[in-house]
Scaffold this motif. Structure first.
Motif, mmCIF file in Angstrom:
data_model
loop_
_atom_site.group_PDB
_atom_site.id
_atom_site.type_symbol
_atom_site.label_atom_id
_atom_site.label_comp_id
_atom_site.label_asym_id
_atom_site.label_seq_id
_atom_site.Cartn_x
_atom_site.Cartn_y
_atom_site.Cartn_z
ATOM 1 N N GLY A 287 59.384 52.422 106.981
ATOM 2 C CA GLY A 287 59.974 52.560 108.299
ATOM 3 C C GLY A 287 60.853 51.414 108.732
ATOM 4 O O GLY A 287 61.451 51.462 109.809
ATOM 5 N N GLY A 288 60.952 50.364 107.934
ATOM 6 C CA GLY A 288 61.820 49.236 108.255
ATOM 7 C C GLY A 288 63.031 49.232 107.351
ATOM 8 O O GLY A 288 63.027 49.791 106.260
ATOM 9 N N LYS A 289 64.087 48.601 107.804
ATOM 10 C CA LYS A 289 65.344 48.600 107.061
ATOM 11 C C LYS A 289 65.617 47.205 106.506
ATOM 12 O O LYS A 289 65.423 46.198 107.195
ATOM 13 N N PHE A 290 66.034 47.141 105.239
ATOM 14 C CA PHE A 290 66.485 45.873 104.688
ATOM 15 C C PHE A 290 67.636 46.121 103.734
ATOM 16 O O PHE A 290 67.889 47.246 103.308
ATOM 17 N N CYS A 291 68.392 45.089 103.446
ATOM 18 C CA CYS A 291 69.516 45.221 102.527
ATOM 19 C C CYS A 291 69.378 44.190 101.422
ATOM 20 O O CYS A 291 68.715 43.160 101.592
ATOM 21 N N ARG A 292 69.960 44.482 100.287
ATOM 22 C CA ARG A 292 69.958 43.524 99.189
ATOM 23 C C ARG A 292 71.331 43.489 98.546
ATOM 24 O O ARG A 292 72.044 44.484 98.485
ATOM 25 N N LEU A 293 71.693 42.326 98.105
ATOM 26 C CA LEU A 293 72.991 42.093 97.484
ATOM 27 C C LEU A 293 72.751 41.783 96.019
ATOM 28 O O LEU A 293 72.067 40.805 95.692
ATOM 29 N N LEU A 294 73.278 42.614 95.148
ATOM 30 C CA LEU A 294 73.138 42.378 93.716
ATOM 31 C C LEU A 294 74.351 41.594 93.237
ATOM 32 O O LEU A 294 75.472 42.084 93.255
ATOM 33 N N GLY A 295 74.096 40.395 92.793
ATOM 34 C CA GLY A 295 75.184 39.542 92.323
ATOM 35 C C GLY A 295 75.633 38.574 93.402
ATOM 36 O O GLY A 295 75.420 38.779 94.593
ATOM 37 N N ARG A 296 76.237 37.482 92.971
ATOM 38 C CA ARG A 296 76.811 36.512 93.894
ATOM 39 C C ARG A 296 77.995 35.845 93.222
ATOM 40 O O ARG A 296 78.174 35.913 92.009
ATOM 41 N N ALA A 297 78.814 35.194 94.027
ATOM 42 C CA ALA A 297 79.924 34.400 93.510
ATOM 43 C C ALA A 297 79.437 32.978 93.271
ATOM 44 O O ALA A 297 78.473 32.522 93.878
ATOM 45 N N HIS A 298 80.120 32.269 92.363
ATOM 46 C CA HIS A 298 79.725 30.905 91.996
ATOM 47 C C HIS A 298 80.927 29.975 92.066
ATOM 48 O O HIS A 298 82.071 30.387 91.850
ATOM 49 N N LEU A 299 80.659 28.712 92.312
ATOM 50 C CA LEU A 299 81.725 27.719 92.286
ATOM 51 C C LEU A 299 82.342 27.601 90.904
ATOM 52 O O LEU A 299 83.538 27.339 90.764
ATOM 53 N N ARG B 73 54.586 42.798 104.068
ATOM 54 C CA ARG B 73 53.546 42.032 104.768
ATOM 55 C C ARG B 73 54.084 41.299 105.986
ATOM 56 O O ARG B 73 53.467 41.279 107.041
ATOM 57 N N HIS B 74 55.209 40.654 105.824
ATOM 58 C CA HIS B 74 55.665 39.737 106.860
ATOM 59 C C HIS B 74 56.909 40.222 107.590
ATOM 60 O O HIS B 74 56.914 40.323 108.810
ATOM 61 N N LEU B 75 57.933 40.546 106.845
ATOM 62 C CA LEU B 75 59.230 40.736 107.465
ATOM 63 C C LEU B 75 59.323 42.022 108.270
ATOM 64 O O LEU B 75 60.090 42.108 109.211
ATOM 65 N N LEU B 76 58.557 43.033 107.879
ATOM 66 C CA LEU B 76 58.587 44.273 108.625
ATOM 67 C C LEU B 76 57.438 44.387 109.618
ATOM 68 O O LEU B 76 57.242 45.428 110.240
ATOM 69 N N SER B 77 56.684 43.313 109.792
ATOM 70 C CA SER B 77 55.540 43.339 110.698
ATOM 71 C C SER B 77 55.894 42.908 112.106
ATOM 72 O O SER B 77 55.055 42.944 112.991
ATOM 73 N N ARG C 193 77.652 49.970 110.308
ATOM 74 C CA ARG C 193 76.736 50.906 110.952
ATOM 75 C C ARG C 193 75.399 50.934 110.223
ATOM 76 O O ARG C 193 74.333 50.996 110.826
ATOM 77 N N GLY C 194 75.435 50.885 108.889
ATOM 78 C CA GLY C 194 74.198 50.926 108.120
ATOM 79 C C GLY C 194 73.355 49.694 108.311
ATOM 80 O O GLY C 194 72.134 49.749 108.237
ATOM 81 N N LEU C 195 73.994 48.560 108.599
ATOM 82 C CA LEU C 195 73.274 47.305 108.751
ATOM 83 C C LEU C 195 72.684 47.118 110.139
ATOM 84 O O LEU C 195 71.884 46.215 110.350
ATOM 85 N N ARG C 196 73.048 47.970 111.091
ATOM 86 C CA ARG C 196 72.468 47.840 112.422
ATOM 87 C C ARG C 196 70.959 48.029 112.343
ATOM 88 O O ARG C 196 70.476 49.000 111.783
ATOM 89 N N GLY C 197 70.230 47.108 112.882
ATOM 90 C CA GLY C 197 68.781 47.180 112.846
ATOM 91 C C GLY C 197 68.177 46.635 111.575
ATOM 92 O O GLY C 197 66.965 46.615 111.422
ATOM 93 N N CYS C 198 69.012 46.177 110.644
ATOM 94 C CA CYS C 198 68.499 45.632 109.386
ATOM 95 C C CYS C 198 67.932 44.247 109.638
ATOM 96 O O CYS C 198 68.573 43.412 110.270
ATOM 97 N N ARG C 199 66.730 43.979 109.135
ATOM 98 C CA ARG C 199 66.039 42.738 109.450
ATOM 99 C C ARG C 199 65.885 41.811 108.262
ATOM 100 O O ARG C 199 65.603 40.639 108.425
ATOM 101 N N VAL C 200 66.014 42.334 107.053
ATOM 102 C CA VAL C 200 65.719 41.533 105.873
ATOM 103 C C VAL C 200 66.866 41.632 104.887
ATOM 104 O O VAL C 200 67.399 42.713 104.642
ATOM 105 N N PHE C 201 67.238 40.495 104.317
ATOM 106 C CA PHE C 201 68.263 40.473 103.285
ATOM 107 C C PHE C 201 67.694 39.820 102.042
ATOM 108 O O PHE C 201 67.015 38.809 102.126
ATOM 109 N N THR C 202 67.939 40.417 100.865
ATOM 110 C CA THR C 202 67.534 39.790 99.612
ATOM 111 C C THR C 202 68.753 39.656 98.710
ATOM 112 O O THR C 202 69.556 40.575 98.601
#
Length: 297
Positions: free
Chosen positions: A88-100, A287-291, A10-19
C-alpha cells in the motif's frame, strides 16, 4: 520528452522511498540489475537514459530547478526509474547511476537524486559495490556506511550559495541516519543476514587502487573503497533528506589478498549477493519507511 516528465512527476506524487542500486568499476550495476524486487509489487518503468546513454526524461523545469547536462554516460548502468507499490505504500528505485570517471560533471552525477528529492521523496537508500579494506570484511559481506571519506576532489555544493536546494554549508557530522541503520540491523537479524558497519572512501577511478593507496586509505580510517555514492549523499544532506547507505563488498582491496584484482570476479560476487541485499532493502522499506516513521533522522 515533456510527456515522459509529466507522467514521471505524477507517478512520484506521494512516493516516500527512493532506492539507488549501483555497482563498482567500469561495468558496474549488478546489484542495480537485480534491484529491490518484491513479489507482490507492481512496477512502472520510465527511462532516464536513452540508448545513446543520455538523460532522457529527468529534465530541468519549473518544478525541478537543478541542472543536467546531456552527455554520454556508462552504458553498463541501466537507466530506469521504477515506481512500485509495496503493502500500500509507494516507492521508486533508480537502476544505474552516472559517475565522475565517465567525464561527467559532479552536477550531472547528483542530478537524478536532486530531481527526485525535489519531487517530494524524503528518504533515500543508496547502495554500491566496494572493495573491502577493514579487517573482518570479506567478499559477499554487506556493510552499513556509517561515515565517508570524500577523496573525489569534487563537491556538488560548490557554487550553490543562495541556492533554493538548501544551505551551502550543511552539517555532515551525521550524514547517515542512525535510525535507519538501527532498522536495517534489526531487519538483517530477522532475515539471518550478516550486516557490518564501516567507513566508505570514495575515489574517482576508473582504475582500481594500488596497494600503496589502500594502505593510505586504511590509515585514514576507511573500511571500504568505491567510486560513487558520496556526491549523492552530500547533495541530499544539503536538502535535509534521510539516507541509508549499504556497501556490498565484492572483493579484497589491492594488496590484501593474493592474486590479481579482476573485474569478472567482482561481478560474480555481486551477482551472488544481490538477492541478499534486495531482501534486506525490501524488509527495511516494509518495516520503517512505510510505517509512517520519520526518515530524516
Amino acid at each position: 520528452t515533456g510527456a515522459d516528465h509529466r507522467r514521471t512527476f505524477r507517478g512520484l506524487r506521494g512516493c516516500r522511498v527512493f532506492t539507488a542500486a549501483t555497482g563498482r568499476g567500469p561495468a558496474p550495476g549488478v546489484t542495480g540489475r537485480k534491484g529491490l524486487r518484491h513479489a507482490g509489487s507492481s512496477a512502472v518503468r520510465y527511462p532516464w537514459r536513452n540508448q545513446r546513454g543520455r538523460t532522457a526524461c529527468l529534465r530541468r523545469g519549473r518544478r525541478n530547478p537543478v541542472r543536467a547536462e546531456s552527455q554520454p554516460v556508462d552504458l553498463g548502468h541501466r537507466g530506469q526509474l521504477i515506481l512500485e507499490d509495496v503493502q500500500g505504500g509507494k516507492f521508486c528505485r533508480l537502476l544505474g547511476r552516472a559517475h565522475l570517471y565517465e567525464g561527467l560533471s559532479v552536477q550531472d552525477v547528483v542530478f537524478p537524486v536532486r530531481a527526485i528529492a525535489l519531487w517530494g521523496v524524503r528518504t533515500f537508500i543508496l547502495t554500491n559495490a566496494a572493495g573491502g579494506i577493514g579487517r573482518g570484511l570479506l567478499p559477499g559481506d554487506l556493510m552499513l556506511i556509517t561515515d565517508h571519506l570524500n577523496l573525489l576532489g569534487e563537491n556538488p555544493l560548490v557554487g550553490t550559495v543562495g541556492d533554493e536546494l538548501g544551505d551551502q554549508f550543511p552539517d555532515m557530522s551525521v550524514s547517515y541516519s542512525s535510525e535507519l541503520m538501527e532498522t536495517a540491523e534489526l531487519c538483517a537479524s530477522e532475515l539471518g543476514v550478516g550486516l557490518k558497519r564501516g567507513v566508505y572512501a570514495a575515489v574517482k577511478g576508473p582504475s582500481y587502487e594500488t596497494p600503496a593507496e589502500i594502505r593510505m586509505l586504511s590509515s585514514l580510517g576507511a573500511d571500504a573503497v568505491g567510486m560513487s555514492t558520496v556526491p549523492e549523499v552530500i547533495a541530499l544532506r544539503q536538502m535535509n533528506r534521510g539516507i541509508l547507505g549499504i556497501s556490498l563488498i565484492t572483493n579484497w582491496a589491492a594488496g590484501l589478498h593474493d592474486g590479481e584484482l579482476r573485474h569478472e570476479d567482482v561481478l560474480r560476487v555481486a551477482g551472488r549477493s544481490a538477492q541478499m541485499l534486495a531482501r534486506l532493502g525490501i524488509k527495511v522499506i516494509e518495516r520503517h519507511l512505510l510505517s509512517g516513521a520519520p526518515g530524516s533522522g
